[in-house]
Scaffold this active site. Structure first.
Site, PDB file in Angstrom:
ATOM      1  N   CYS A  29      -5.056   4.127   7.233  1.00  0.00           N
ATOM      2  CA  CYS A  29      -6.185   3.196   7.343  1.00  0.00           C
ATOM      3  C   CYS A  29      -7.470   4.017   7.301  1.00  0.00           C
ATOM      4  CB  CYS A  29      -6.076   2.332   8.603  1.00  0.00           C
ATOM      5  SG  CYS A  29      -6.141   3.248  10.162  1.00  0.00           S
TER       6      CYS A  29
ATOM      7  N   ASN B 247      -7.650   5.809  11.493  1.00  0.00           N
ATOM      8  CA  ASN B 247      -6.389   6.309  12.061  1.00  0.00           C
ATOM      9  C   ASN B 247      -6.372   6.190  13.584  1.00  0.00           C
ATOM     10  OD1 ASN B 247      -4.465   9.439  12.125  1.00  0.00           O
ATOM     11  ND2 ASN B 247      -3.728   7.357  11.949  1.00  0.00           N
TER      12      ASN B 247
ATOM     13  N   CYS C 106      -6.529   2.612  14.858  1.00  0.00           N
ATOM     14  CA  CYS C 106      -6.120   1.224  15.114  1.00  0.00           C
ATOM     15  C   CYS C 106      -4.896   0.833  14.268  1.00  0.00           C
ATOM     16  CB  CYS C 106      -7.270   0.242  14.858  1.00  0.00           C
ATOM     17  SG  CYS C 106      -8.711   0.521  15.918  1.00  0.00           S
ATOM     18  N   ARG C 107      -5.139   0.464  13.014  1.00  0.00           N
ATOM     19  CA  ARG C 107      -4.053  -0.133  12.217  1.00  0.00           C
ATOM     20  C   ARG C 107      -2.931   0.836  11.872  1.00  0.00           C
ATOM     21  NH1 ARG C 107      -8.025  -2.160   7.706  1.00  0.00           N
ATOM     22  NH2 ARG C 107      -8.961  -0.218   8.431  1.00  0.00           N
ATOM     23  N   SER C 108      -3.266   2.028  11.336  1.00  0.00           N
ATOM     24  CA  SER C 108      -2.180   2.910  10.871  1.00  0.00           C
ATOM     25  C   SER C 108      -1.339   3.495  12.009  1.00  0.00           C
ATOM     26  CB  SER C 108      -2.685   3.986   9.915  1.00  0.00           C
ATOM     27  OG  SER C 108      -3.611   4.848  10.511  1.00  0.00           O
TER      28      SER C 108
ATOM     29  N   ASP D 213      -9.356  -5.036   9.549  1.00  0.00           N
ATOM     30  CA  ASP D 213      -9.806  -4.023  10.499  1.00  0.00           C
ATOM     31  C   ASP D 213     -10.162  -4.695  11.827  1.00  0.00           C
ATOM     32  OD1 ASP D 213     -11.026  -2.020  11.891  1.00  0.00           O
ATOM     33  OD2 ASP D 213     -12.315  -1.378  10.237  1.00  0.00           O
TER      34      ASP D 213
END
Ligand code: 4NP
Length: 154
Positions: free
Chosen positions: A7, A10, A12-14, A123
């Site tokens: 993401c 690096n 939050c999402r990934s 995001d």
């Protein structure tokens, strides 16, 4: 199988995607090497965002050991699959790819959840806690598809 989730930050999402994949692969007895990275260097060395850690913990998954790093061109050689959270991440990965053949390793995470209404994982950084739960559920659906694909030899 070696899989890198990617993401922007690096944090939050990934790392959430890595956590879901790592957890579900272990529970399925699949040997999958996981890592995550950001297209930016903004949060290098940081643990995942508190809201990401808490959302994952609500689903029984601990990601507090993960630390942010920036994606590098060599990741295209180290990993079999690079899973971008959104179209911007995918564009950045494609620009970084060392060759046309390796470029094909980078695809959207949500390609593995073709039934989901959204192609991109939004995001959640500037939103509230509910955004992180929504991200979790999207990632869980994509990981279900991904694990099925790995099981059936892609
Ligand atoms: P991520 O979220 O890409 O899911 O880790 C973000 C985290 C930090 C920033 C942007 C997105 N930031 O601009 O600092």
């Amino acid at each position: 199988m070696r899989i890198l989730t990617v993401c922007l930050g690096n944090i939050c999402r990934s790392p959430m995607a890595e956590g879901v994949l790592r957890h579900r692969a272990a529970a399925s007895g699949l040997e999958v090497v996981t890592d995550s990275a950001g297209t930016s260097h903004f949060h290098t060395g940081e643990a995942p965002d508190r809201r990401a850690r808490e959302a994952m913990r609500r689903h029984g998954i601990d990601i507090s050991d993960l630390r942010a790093r920036q994606v590098v061109a060599e990741d295209f050689e180290r990993f079999d699959l690079l899973l971008a959270m959104d179209a911007s991440n995918l564009r950045d990965l494609h620009a970084l790819a060392p060759s046309e053949a390796l470029r094909a390793k980078a695809v959207l995470m949500m390609d593995f959840a073709p039934g989901h209404a959204w192609r991109e994982v939004p995001d959640p950084y500037y939103g509230g806690d509910e955004g992180f739960d929504e991200v979790y559920h999207m990632l869980d659906e994509a990981v279900t598809g991904l694990i099925a694909r790995i099981r059936h030899g892609r």
